[in-house]
Write an enzyme that holds these catalytic residues in place. Structure first.
Site, PDB file in Angstrom:
ATOM      1  N   SER A 117       2.131   0.953   2.100  1.00  0.00           N
ATOM      2  CA  SER A 117       2.056  -0.290   2.868  1.00  0.00           C
ATOM      3  C   SER A 117       3.396  -0.620   3.502  1.00  0.00           C
ATOM      4  O   SER A 117       4.462  -0.279   2.963  1.00  0.00           O
ATOM      5  CB  SER A 117       1.652  -1.439   1.929  1.00  0.00           C
ATOM      6  OG  SER A 117       1.826  -2.690   2.537  1.00  0.00           O
ATOM      7  N   TYR A 141       3.356  -6.807  -5.238  1.00  0.00           N
ATOM      8  CA  TYR A 141       2.486  -5.869  -4.532  1.00  0.00           C
ATOM      9  C   TYR A 141       3.312  -4.811  -3.807  1.00  0.00           C
ATOM     10  O   TYR A 141       3.070  -3.604  -3.949  1.00  0.00           O
ATOM     11  CB  TYR A 141       1.589  -6.608  -3.533  1.00  0.00           C
ATOM     12  CG  TYR A 141       0.941  -5.688  -2.541  1.00  0.00           C
ATOM     13  CD1 TYR A 141      -0.033  -4.772  -2.950  1.00  0.00           C
ATOM     14  CD2 TYR A 141       1.311  -5.703  -1.193  1.00  0.00           C
ATOM     15  CE1 TYR A 141      -0.615  -3.903  -2.043  1.00  0.00           C
ATOM     16  CE2 TYR A 141       0.728  -4.837  -0.285  1.00  0.00           C
ATOM     17  CZ  TYR A 141      -0.233  -3.937  -0.706  1.00  0.00           C
ATOM     18  OH  TYR A 141      -0.807  -3.067   0.197  1.00  0.00           O
ATOM     19  N   LYS A 145       3.711  -0.598  -4.469  1.00  0.00           N
ATOM     20  CA  LYS A 145       3.510   0.448  -3.463  1.00  0.00           C
ATOM     21  C   LYS A 145       4.746   1.350  -3.350  1.00  0.00           C
ATOM     22  O   LYS A 145       4.634   2.568  -3.204  1.00  0.00           O
ATOM     23  CB  LYS A 145       3.169  -0.180  -2.113  1.00  0.00           C
ATOM     24  CG  LYS A 145       1.757  -0.728  -2.036  1.00  0.00           C
ATOM     25  CD  LYS A 145       0.730   0.375  -2.258  1.00  0.00           C
ATOM     26  CE  LYS A 145      -0.691  -0.099  -2.115  1.00  0.00           C
ATOM     27  NZ  LYS A 145      -1.671   0.985  -2.342  1.00  0.00           N
TER      28      LYS A 145
END
Length: 326
Positions: A117, A141, A145
């Site tokens: 991402s 988050y 990643k």
């Protein structure tokens, strides 16, 4: 090649399955169906229901379907939620990946494509983000990643696994109404939901250091994104031992306010947005440089923002017919 697509019943995953099938590849889906929908899958595509945390089930899926490559999309993906539930995100996104890689390398599967991402970059101090831009994620988050990329590359170096880490920018649109994004965590469906409910769209903060004060993002059509996965998968199959890290974007920034104006125009609504406080974990501007993937894989996005909104709206009104009566 037979590709196992984790999260393949999800919004992005179902498009990747479709693109692989159209390219003549065999696809098998592994999904826990927590957010995925089995009806998104084409007829004839096997579905294994399970979590990537279940190593034994993963191993059985790999061997039972003679898998020769994995596309790993299964993950939790909401930056704001990750601020409140960091342990959950690390468990699902990092431990789930570790268990999956353990099974993949033990089975001798040669190719692995990882869904990363643009969240790994945080708030980059540059107009266009290249793959060499420092990674300073703002949310758990984004951290998961980035940690996932480290784990994938380490496994590749240690075992010879061919790897590709694809850094998605903001995904939108649909190949068909049946494959539309049914969630409301992304901007376009979030705006659709507000309009359908006769409520004004929301802007989370208008005091960012951008031209109109709202966040600027690079939006990529999900069909283009899926085709990038096919290009990466084929590159790994053709050249064993490759280690790719690639941005998937268009190189064009659109602000949240601009996007809401475009959505209003496409849908026929004329509902000005309201400004609410910033969300934690949202960077001001993140726009891709997509030069590397064009050079290395010959891939380039074909669809524009108008295509994304129009196709997404067609899918939304199929599920919410009352929304079309603007």
């Amino acid at each position: 090649m037979t590709w196992l697509i984790t999260g393949g019943a999800g919004y992005i995953g179902a498009h990747v399955v479709r693109a692989l099938r159209e390219a003549g590849e065999r696809a098998v889906v592994y999904d826990d169906l927590s957010t995925g929908l089995a009806e998104r899958l084409p007829e004839g595509v096997p579905l294994v229901v399970g979590s990537t945390l279940d190593g034994e089930r993963v191993r059985r899926a790999l061997s039972g379907h003679a898998v020769t490559g994995v596309v790993h999309l299964a993950a939790k993906k909401q930056a704001g939620e990750s601020m409140d539930r960091p342990l959950h995100y690390y468990r699902e996104n990092v431990e789930g990946l570790r268990v999956l890689l353990d099974a993949v390398t033990a089975a001798g599967v040669p190719s692995f494509v990882f869904s990363s991402s643009a969240a790994v970059y945080g708030t980059p101090d540059t107009d266009l983000v290249t793959e060499e831009t420092p990674c300073v994620p703002l949310s758990p988050y984004g951290e998961t990643k980035l940690a996932g990329e480290w784990l994938v590359r380490a496994a590749g170096r240690a075992t010879g696994l061919s790897t590709a880490c694809l850094r998605y920018f903001n995904v939108a649109g649909a190949a068909s109404p049946r494959l539309a994004d049914t969630g409301v965590s992304n901007l376009i469906p979030m705006v659709f939901e507000r309009l359908t409910d006769n409520a004004p769209p929301r802007i989370f903060g208008d005091d960012y250091p951008t031209p109109d004060g709202t966040c600027v993002r690079d939006y990529i059509h999900v069909v283009d994104l899926a085709e990038a996965h096919v290009a990466a998968a084929r590159a790994l199959s053709a050249s064993p031992g490759r280690d790719l890290t690639l941005n998937i974007g268009r190189g064009e920034g659109v602000s949240v306010r601009e996007m809401i104006d475009r959505v209003n125009a496409v849908t026929g609504y004329d509902r000005p947005p309201v400004v609410t406080p910033r969300r934690p974990g949202d960077p001001a501007r993140v726009v891709a440089s997509a030069d590397r993937i064009a050079t290395q894989l010959g891939w380039k996005a074909r669809h524009d923002v108008q295509d994304m909104i129009t196709s997404a709206w067609t899918g939304w009104t199929r599920l919410h017919p009352e929304a079309a009566r603007a």
